[in-house]
Scaffold this motif. Structure first.
Motif, PDB file in Angstrom:
ATOM      1  N   SER A   1     -18.524 -23.808 -94.173  1.00  0.00           N
ATOM      2  CA  SER A   1     -19.096 -24.916 -94.941  1.00  0.00           C
ATOM      3  C   SER A   1     -20.439 -24.520 -95.533  1.00  0.00           C
ATOM      4  N   TYR A   2     -21.249 -23.791 -94.766  1.00  0.00           N
ATOM      5  CA  TYR A   2     -22.548 -23.347 -95.258  1.00  0.00           C
ATOM      6  C   TYR A   2     -22.376 -22.402 -96.441  1.00  0.00           C
ATOM      7  N   LEU A   3     -21.401 -21.503 -96.331  1.00  0.00           N
ATOM      8  CA  LEU A   3     -21.143 -20.560 -97.417  1.00  0.00           C
ATOM      9  C   LEU A   3     -20.612 -21.283 -98.650  1.00  0.00           C
ATOM     10  N   ASP A   4     -19.762 -22.287 -98.444  1.00  0.00           N
ATOM     11  CA  ASP A   4     -19.253 -23.072 -99.571  1.00  0.00           C
ATOM     12  C   ASP A   4     -20.397 -23.776-100.288  1.00  0.00           C
ATOM     13  N   ARG A   5     -21.340 -24.326 -99.526  1.00  0.00           N
ATOM     14  CA  ARG A   5     -22.475 -25.005-100.147  1.00  0.00           C
ATOM     15  C   ARG A   5     -23.365 -24.017-100.891  1.00  0.00           C
ATOM     16  N   LEU A   6     -23.480 -22.804-100.354  1.00  0.00           N
ATOM     17  CA  LEU A   6     -24.243 -21.777-101.057  1.00  0.00           C
ATOM     18  C   LEU A   6     -23.638 -21.515-102.424  1.00  0.00           C
ATOM     19  N   HIS A   7     -22.310 -21.412-102.491  1.00  0.00           N
ATOM     20  CA  HIS A   7     -21.640 -21.209-103.770  1.00  0.00           C
ATOM     21  C   HIS A   7     -21.877 -22.391-104.701  1.00  0.00           C
TER      22      HIS A   7
ATOM     23  N   VAL B   1     -41.239 -19.877-104.478  1.00  0.00           N
ATOM     24  CA  VAL B   1     -40.037 -19.099-104.155  1.00  0.00           C
ATOM     25  C   VAL B   1     -40.094 -17.735-104.829  1.00  0.00           C
ATOM     26  N   ARG B   2     -40.447 -17.700-106.099  1.00  0.00           N
ATOM     27  CA  ARG B   2     -40.536 -16.409-106.803  1.00  0.00           C
ATOM     28  C   ARG B   2     -41.580 -15.502-106.152  1.00  0.00           C
ATOM     29  N   ALA B   3     -42.746 -16.075-105.826  1.00  0.00           N
ATOM     30  CA  ALA B   3     -43.821 -15.278-105.250  1.00  0.00           C
ATOM     31  C   ALA B   3     -43.453 -14.747-103.874  1.00  0.00           C
ATOM     32  N   ARG B   4     -42.956 -15.619-103.019  1.00  0.00           N
ATOM     33  CA  ARG B   4     -42.658 -15.209-101.641  1.00  0.00           C
ATOM     34  C   ARG B   4     -41.440 -14.284-101.570  1.00  0.00           C
ATOM     35  N   ALA B   5     -40.448 -14.547-102.387  1.00  0.00           N
ATOM     36  CA  ALA B   5     -39.284 -13.668-102.420  1.00  0.00           C
ATOM     37  C   ALA B   5     -39.686 -12.277-102.898  1.00  0.00           C
ATOM     38  N   GLY B   6     -40.575 -12.219-103.906  1.00  0.00           N
ATOM     39  CA  GLY B   6     -41.042 -10.934-104.401  1.00  0.00           C
ATOM     40  C   GLY B   6     -41.804 -10.161-103.339  1.00  0.00           C
ATOM     41  N   GLN B   7     -42.649 -10.849-102.569  1.00  0.00           N
ATOM     42  CA  GLN B   7     -43.406 -10.195-101.514  1.00  0.00           C
ATOM     43  C   GLN B   7     -42.485  -9.642-100.428  1.00  0.00           C
ATOM     44  N   ALA B   8     -41.411 -10.398-100.124  1.00  0.00           N
ATOM     45  CA  ALA B   8     -40.494  -9.996 -99.050  1.00  0.00           C
ATOM     46  C   ALA B   8     -39.399  -9.049 -99.526  1.00  0.00           C
ATOM     47  N   GLY B   9     -39.276  -8.852-100.827  1.00  0.00           N
ATOM     48  CA  GLY B   9     -38.260  -7.954-101.353  1.00  0.00           C
ATOM     49  C   GLY B   9     -36.847  -8.501-101.255  1.00  0.00           C
ATOM     50  N   VAL B  10     -36.711  -9.824-101.386  1.00  0.00           N
ATOM     51  CA  VAL B  10     -35.392 -10.455-101.386  1.00  0.00           C
ATOM     52  C   VAL B  10     -35.232 -11.237-102.690  1.00  0.00           C
ATOM     53  N   GLY B  11     -34.007 -11.640-102.989  1.00  0.00           N
ATOM     54  CA  GLY B  11     -33.751 -12.339-104.235  1.00  0.00           C
ATOM     55  C   GLY B  11     -34.278 -13.763-104.238  1.00  0.00           C
ATOM     56  N   ALA B  12     -35.023 -14.108-105.282  1.00  0.00           N
ATOM     57  CA  ALA B  12     -35.550 -15.471-105.393  1.00  0.00           C
ATOM     58  C   ALA B  12     -34.415 -16.487-105.475  1.00  0.00           C
ATOM     59  N   ARG B  13     -33.342 -16.124-106.147  1.00  0.00           N
ATOM     60  CA  ARG B  13     -32.209 -17.047-106.269  1.00  0.00           C
ATOM     61  C   ARG B  13     -31.599 -17.336-104.902  1.00  0.00           C
ATOM     62  N   LEU B  14     -31.522 -16.329-104.055  1.00  0.00           N
ATOM     63  CA  LEU B  14     -30.994 -16.534-102.707  1.00  0.00           C
ATOM     64  C   LEU B  14     -31.902 -17.460-101.908  1.00  0.00           C
ATOM     65  N   VAL B  15     -33.209 -17.239-101.968  1.00  0.00           N
ATOM     66  CA  VAL B  15     -34.144 -18.105-101.241  1.00  0.00           C
ATOM     67  C   VAL B  15     -34.008 -19.538-101.727  1.00  0.00           C
ATOM     68  N   MET B  16     -33.935 -19.728-103.037  1.00  0.00           N
ATOM     69  CA  MET B  16     -33.800 -21.079-103.583  1.00  0.00           C
ATOM     70  C   MET B  16     -32.484 -21.716-103.153  1.00  0.00           C
ATOM     71  N   ALA B  17     -31.403 -20.955-103.176  1.00  0.00           N
ATOM     72  CA  ALA B  17     -30.107 -21.497-102.750  1.00  0.00           C
ATOM     73  C   ALA B  17     -30.144 -21.902-101.280  1.00  0.00           C
ATOM     74  N   ILE B  18     -30.851 -21.122-100.446  1.00  0.00           N
ATOM     75  CA  ILE B  18     -31.015 -21.484 -99.039  1.00  0.00           C
ATOM     76  C   ILE B  18     -31.755 -22.816 -98.924  1.00  0.00           C
ATOM     77  N   LEU B  19     -32.800 -23.001 -99.727  1.00  0.00           N
ATOM     78  CA  LEU B  19     -33.543 -24.267 -99.694  1.00  0.00           C
ATOM     79  C   LEU B  19     -32.639 -25.430-100.083  1.00  0.00           C
ATOM     80  N   TYR B  20     -31.795 -25.230-101.091  1.00  0.00           N
ATOM     81  CA  TYR B  20     -30.858 -26.286-101.451  1.00  0.00           C
ATOM     82  C   TYR B  20     -29.885 -26.562-100.306  1.00  0.00           C
ATOM     83  N   ASN B  21     -29.402 -25.518 -99.660  1.00  0.00           N
ATOM     84  CA  ASN B  21     -28.506 -25.705 -98.521  1.00  0.00           C
ATOM     85  C   ASN B  21     -29.177 -26.496 -97.397  1.00  0.00           C
ATOM     86  N   GLU B  22     -30.476 -26.265 -97.219  1.00  0.00           N
ATOM     87  CA  GLU B  22     -31.203 -26.889 -96.118  1.00  0.00           C
ATOM     88  C   GLU B  22     -31.800 -28.243 -96.483  1.00  0.00           C
ATOM     89  N   ALA B  23     -31.515 -28.732 -97.684  1.00  0.00           N
ATOM     90  CA  ALA B  23     -32.084 -29.998 -98.140  1.00  0.00           C
ATOM     91  C   ALA B  23     -31.189 -31.179 -97.790  1.00  0.00           C
TER      92      ALA B  23
END
Length: 239
Positions: free
Chosen positions: A219-225, A87-109
């Motif tokens: 609901s998706y936004l609530d889970r993100l929080h 997550v850190r590596a790919r987020a850095g390459q794409a120029g987005v926040g690693a925390r956001l990518v990780m939170a998305i993965l949790y939402n999609e789990a």
């Protein structure tokens, strides 16, 4: 992506997928495999057997050849935090926040991420999403254009979790490029990107203009929080 279906809708339907999977297994059909010569994930970081790390352009730098831990193998209990390095590596390459990518993965789990089960379910429901980031074929094919993983296929996502993370990070990058410089809606940039990941860019722009999300998007936004704090802890920890 996950917002096409509610978490409880998946749980109600996953029983059918298990039945389909059982029928497929008894019939001797095997899950589809990557095409010959196609890049595949490294065995040290992938949930399923695959060729050596040198054959995969989307493998993270520094991957080792050690045996994968149970949490990183197909069918094992899945924890997004186990993929903090990717997550850190790919987020850095794409120029987005690693925390956001990780939170998305949790939402999609919210659903099982076993390759055989995902493919069995996809045979039952062809428009289902693939991989730990729950990406649909159209989103993946649009995102991969001009990227290092342009030669990869959507149906490789269940087997290559690093590829799923890479595609999700670049999809968030593309969504961010569509955001206006200023917006009137009450949402942060990360909230809008998460809503865009869940509902599509057109809806994201509507929310930026002040439109109210529907129940599923809310609901998706609530889970993100709910997942935001543990996502931060996950990306901060070192392997």
């Amino acid at each position: 992506m996950a917002g096409r279906r509610t978490r409880w809708g998946w749980l109600a339907l996953v029983v059918a997928a298990v039945v389909v999977w059982g029928l497929v297994a008894r019939g001797g059909n095997q899950p589809s495999q990557p095409r010959a010569g196609s890049p595949s994930p490294a065995p040290a970081r992938s949930p399923s057997p695959s060729p050596s790390p040198s054959s995969s352009p989307s493998s993270s730098p520094g991957r080792d050849a050690a045996e994968p831990s149970p949490s990183r193998t197909a069918g094992a209990r899945y924890d997004p935090a186990d993929y903090a390095a990717e997550v850190r590596a790919r987020a850095g390459q794409a120029g987005v926040g690693a925390r956001l990518v990780m939170a998305i993965l949790y939402n999609e789990a919210y659903k099982p991420h076993d390759p055989a089960l995902e493919r069995a379910w996809q045979r039952y429901k062809p428009d289902a999403a693939f991989g730990i980031a729950n990406m649909h074929r159209a989103a993946f094919d649009d995102t991969k254009r001009g990227r290092d993983f342009a030669g990869r296929r959507w149906d490789e996502l269940p087997d290559d979790r690093d590829l799923a993370i890479e595609a999700a990070a670049w999809h968030l990058h593309d969504l961010a490029a569509r955001l206006p410089a200023r917006w009137t809606g009450p949402y942060t940039r990360d909230e809008l990107l998460a809503l865009g990941y869940n509902t599509g860019s057109a809806n994201m722009l509507a929310f930026a203009r002040g439109a109210s999300p529907g129940s599923q998007a809310r609901s998706y936004l609530d889970r993100l929080h709910e997942n935001w704090e543990k996502a931060g802890r996950a990306v901060a920890r070192q392997p």
